[in-house]
Design a protein around this motif. Structure first.
Motif, PDB file in Angstrom:
ATOM      1  N   SER A   1      10.540  -2.010  -1.279  1.00 39.21           N
ATOM      2  CA  SER A   1      10.931  -1.034  -0.267  1.00 39.21           C
ATOM      3  C   SER A   1      10.580  -1.548   1.114  1.00 39.21           C
ATOM      4  CB  SER A   1      10.230   0.300  -0.524  1.00 39.21           C
ATOM      5  OG  SER A   1       8.837   0.167  -0.295  1.00 39.21           O
ATOM      6  N   GLY A   2      11.138  -0.867   2.124  1.00 37.54           N
ATOM      7  CA  GLY A   2      10.874  -1.270   3.500  1.00 37.54           C
ATOM      8  C   GLY A   2       9.409  -1.204   3.855  1.00 37.54           C
ATOM      9  N   ILE A   3       8.730  -0.154   3.398  1.00 41.37           N
ATOM     10  CA  ILE A   3       7.318  -0.001   3.747  1.00 41.37           C
ATOM     11  C   ILE A   3       6.476  -1.084   3.077  1.00 41.37           C
ATOM     12  CG2 ILE A   3       6.713   1.608   1.877  1.00 41.37           C
ATOM     13  CD1 ILE A   3       5.477   1.590   5.550  1.00 41.37           C
ATOM     14  N   GLN A   4       6.871  -1.510   1.886  1.00 39.78           N
ATOM     15  CA  GLN A   4       6.128  -2.584   1.221  1.00 39.78           C
ATOM     16  C   GLN A   4       6.310  -3.914   1.935  1.00 39.78           C
ATOM     17  OE1 GLN A   4       7.334  -2.465  -2.886  1.00 39.78           O
ATOM     18  NE2 GLN A   4       6.160  -0.603  -3.323  1.00 39.78           N
ATOM     19  N   LEU A   5       7.458  -4.101   2.588  1.00 40.55           N
ATOM     20  CA  LEU A   5       7.652  -5.307   3.398  1.00 40.55           C
ATOM     21  C   LEU A   5       6.659  -5.342   4.551  1.00 40.55           C
ATOM     22  CD1 LEU A   5      11.552  -5.425   3.595  1.00 40.55           C
ATOM     23  CD2 LEU A   5      10.091  -6.953   2.277  1.00 40.55           C
ATOM     24  N   VAL A   6       6.443  -4.189   5.184  1.00 40.13           N
ATOM     25  CA  VAL A   6       5.463  -4.109   6.275  1.00 40.13           C
ATOM     26  C   VAL A   6       4.059  -4.357   5.739  1.00 40.13           C
ATOM     27  CG1 VAL A   6       4.518  -2.653   8.107  1.00 40.13           C
ATOM     28  CG2 VAL A   6       6.937  -2.481   7.521  1.00 40.13           C
ATOM     29  N   GLN A   7       3.751  -3.779   4.595  1.00 46.78           N
ATOM     30  CA  GLN A   7       2.421  -3.982   4.001  1.00 46.78           C
ATOM     31  C   GLN A   7       2.191  -5.446   3.647  1.00 46.78           C
ATOM     32  OE1 GLN A   7       2.975  -0.758   1.002  1.00 46.78           O
ATOM     33  NE2 GLN A   7       0.961  -0.058   1.659  1.00 46.78           N
ATOM     34  N   GLN A   8       3.191  -6.074   3.050  1.00 50.36           N
ATOM     35  CA  GLN A   8       3.056  -7.490   2.700  1.00 50.36           C
ATOM     36  C   GLN A   8       2.872  -8.343   3.950  1.00 50.36           C
ATOM     37  OE1 GLN A   8       6.540  -8.432   0.382  1.00 50.36           O
ATOM     38  NE2 GLN A   8       5.719  -7.531  -1.501  1.00 50.36           N
ATOM     39  N   ALA A   9       3.604  -7.991   5.013  1.00 53.10           N
ATOM     40  CA  ALA A   9       3.495  -8.743   6.264  1.00 53.10           C
ATOM     41  C   ALA A   9       2.084  -8.656   6.828  1.00 53.10           C
ATOM     42  CB  ALA A   9       4.506  -8.214   7.279  1.00 53.10           C
ATOM     43  N   LEU A  10       1.516  -7.452   6.872  1.00 48.76           N
ATOM     44  CA  LEU A  10       0.175  -7.306   7.437  1.00 48.76           C
ATOM     45  C   LEU A  10      -0.876  -7.944   6.530  1.00 48.76           C
ATOM     46  CD1 LEU A  10      -1.123  -6.181   9.961  1.00 48.76           C
ATOM     47  CD2 LEU A  10      -1.594  -4.047   8.746  1.00 48.76           C
TER      48      LEU A  10
ATOM     49  N   ALA B   1      -6.242  -8.533   2.640  1.00 49.30           N
ATOM     50  CA  ALA B   1      -5.902  -7.475   1.690  1.00 49.30           C
ATOM     51  C   ALA B   1      -6.001  -6.076   2.272  1.00 49.30           C
ATOM     52  CB  ALA B   1      -6.801  -7.586   0.457  1.00 49.30           C
ATOM     53  N   TRP B   2      -6.870  -5.877   3.279  1.00 49.68           N
ATOM     54  CA  TRP B   2      -7.042  -4.536   3.842  1.00 49.68           C
ATOM     55  C   TRP B   2      -5.790  -4.027   4.543  1.00 49.68           C
ATOM     56  CZ3 TRP B   2      -6.385  -3.335   8.976  1.00 49.68           C
ATOM     57  CH2 TRP B   2      -6.301  -4.419   9.867  1.00 49.68           C
ATOM     58  N   GLY B   3      -4.881  -4.938   4.884  1.00 48.84           N
ATOM     59  CA  GLY B   3      -3.684  -4.558   5.624  1.00 48.84           C
ATOM     60  C   GLY B   3      -2.810  -3.547   4.902  1.00 48.84           C
ATOM     61  N   ALA B   4      -2.687  -3.676   3.575  1.00 49.87           N
ATOM     62  CA  ALA B   4      -1.840  -2.753   2.812  1.00 49.87           C
ATOM     63  C   ALA B   4      -2.368  -1.330   2.894  1.00 49.87           C
ATOM     64  CB  ALA B   4      -1.751  -3.213   1.356  1.00 49.87           C
TER      65      ALA B   4
END
Length: 476
Positions: free
Chosen positions: A331-340, A346-349
């Motif tokens: 999903s789009g939000i998981q793309l942002v989480q993976q990017a961060l 790991a804390w980025g997600a």
């Protein structure tokens, strides 16, 4: 069904909406005498004035934060990632374009909402596109049509988008079951919406600045950390926006078209300029200074903050992380989480999930306020209907956490286009009134006096206004 919805979206967003939005933005930029640029020196003063409480409505700052709460949702995170996945980095450039020209469109619709507002039985101002369609154009049927579209969009579909994004984010970050996320989100929504428009506005005036600041600061830290890559990122955005990178391969038309479509589509879903949603919050304010255009100027700030600042913050995180990988599988939000996660660890997600909870929850709550406002237009004494609407909102939040994201986004895009087409037709028909309001406001600013709207100067408009909206103001 997904193929059919995709076909409808391609028709609406492949040409119709892009041309209509662009033309409306350019038109109102000229009709308002470039007010989004001429108001820049006054933005600080307008924000200061927006804190002044006045009888009969919310403060302008509360109305701004309420509208920002609806704007700043999953579209600022998931939507940005999806725009980049669909149209490449160049989509971000076209999101910026939607914001710049959309500021003029937002000025037009929010000024009209202020002008044609009316007090309800509790003395709270209410208004929006349905009201200026009925009062300004004398076309109540158009107001009814718009209200039905908005009730479907904000009472049902858009809340599923927000809940869906939150559920995916929490599953990715903490492996939390979607049903748990949906249940907690639904209960929290019900508790807050029972406080009414004033209670929601009081909550949003501190919640929105805090959550926006958290995300922007996080993005700035990432940008400083990877400052050496920023020139290449911005070069990539501009080159991809016009297809310069692909021109040699003969893919110019397709790439430019994809960037345009993705940027305008996701940009509008995020900043909502021209859609007709924000005027519902703008009309609720007792604007200070007491002029309809003053609230239009304040609401322009919301478009700028939403797209130029917050969406750009998300885009920087996604683009600095490098290629998106295979966006079709997540999903789009998981793309942002993976990017961060790639940029910071790991804390980025988890951080993205927490930010999204704040963004989505505020959007869901204000979506209900918009839907309730239009329900009142259809039926002022709709007590039973309000409870039915509340039940529908809570139910769709729960169901939305379990739906497939592509179907939800496609439905959101279609209903957003229908709302926008209806609203843009109305404000274009009322563009002489918008021009008059802008000229009257700028004239008084140029004279160095506090703008005050004197309806008696414009008899044709005065006859359309609700009693108690503008007839008790001091005369110039």
């Amino acid at each position: 069904m997904p193929d059919f919805l995709s076909f409808i979206n391609e028709i609406l967003w492949g040409s119709v909406m892009i041309y209509l939005l662009f033309a409306a933005g350019i038109w109102f930029t000229f009709r308002s005498r470039f007010i989004q640029f001429r108001s820049i020196p006054q933005l600080g003063k307008n924000l200061k004035n927006s804190l002044s409480p006045q009888p009969g409505g919310l403060t302008s700052f509360q109305a701004l934060c309420t509208s920002l709460a609806a704007r700043v949702g999953s579209g600022n995170l998931a939507g940005v990632a999806l725009a980049i996945a669909a149209g490449g980095p160049g989509a971000i450039f076209w999101m910026w374009v939607t914001a710049i020209i959309g500021m003029a469109t937002s000025f037009a619709e929010c000024s009209l909402a202020q002008l044609y507002k009316e007090p309800d039985k509790q003395g709270q101002f209410r208004g929006g596109p349905a009201w200026y369609m009925a009062r300004g154009l004398g076309m109540r049927w158009m107001g009814v049509l718009f209200s039905v579209f908005l009730l479907i969009a904000y009472g049902v579909i858009f809340n599923t988008v927000q809940a869906n994004s939150v559920a995916h984010a929490l599953r990715f970050a903490f492996d939390l079951p979607e049903i748990v996320t949906g249940s907690v989100l639904a209960i929290g929504t019900l508790v807050v919406i029972l406080t009414g428009i004033r209670g929601v506005a009081r909550l949003m005036q501190w919640m929105v600045p805090v959550m926006a600041l958290l995300w922007v600061v996080a993005s700035l830290i990432v940008c400083v950390w990877h400052a050496d890559q920023l020139p290449a990122v911005f070069a990539m955005i501009f080159k991809s926006a016009f297809g310069w990178r692909e021109a040699a391969a003969g893919a110019l038309g397709y790439t430019l078209s994809q960037a345009l479509t993705a940027g305008f589509q996701r940009g509008m879903f995020s900043n909502e300029a021209g859609m007709g949603s924000t005027p519902n919050a703008a009309a609720a304010a007792a604007s200070w200074p007491p002029h309809p255009a003053a609230q239009g100027v304040v609401q322009m700030i919301g478009v700028f903050v939403d797209t130029i600042i917050i969406c750009t913050a998300s885009a920087m995180i996604v683009l600095l992380a490098g290629p998106l990988g295979n966006p079709g599988n997540v999903s789009g939000i998981q793309l942002v989480q993976q990017a961060l996660v790639n940029l910071t660890g790991a804390w980025g997600a988890g951080f993205v999930a927490i930010i999204l909870i704040l963004f989505a929850f505020s959007s869901i709550v204000v979506n209900y306020i918009y839907a309730e406002n239009n329900l009142i237009f259809l039926h002022p004494d709709a007590r039973k209907s309000r409870w039915l609407l509340r039940g529908s909102v809570v139910t769709m939040v729960l169901i939305g956490s379990l739906l497939s994201l592509p179907l939800v986004w496609q439905l959101a895009d279609i209903i957003m286009a229908l709302m926008a087409i209806t609203n843009l037709m109305a404000i274009l028909l009322l563009s002489p009134v918008v021009s008059l309001l802008g000229q009257d406001y700028l004239r008084q600013r140029k004279l160095g006096i506090q703008p005050v709207f004197d309806a008696s100067r414009y008899p044709e408009i005065a006859s359309q206004l609700a009693p108690g909206a503008w007839d008790d103001l001091p005369r110039q």
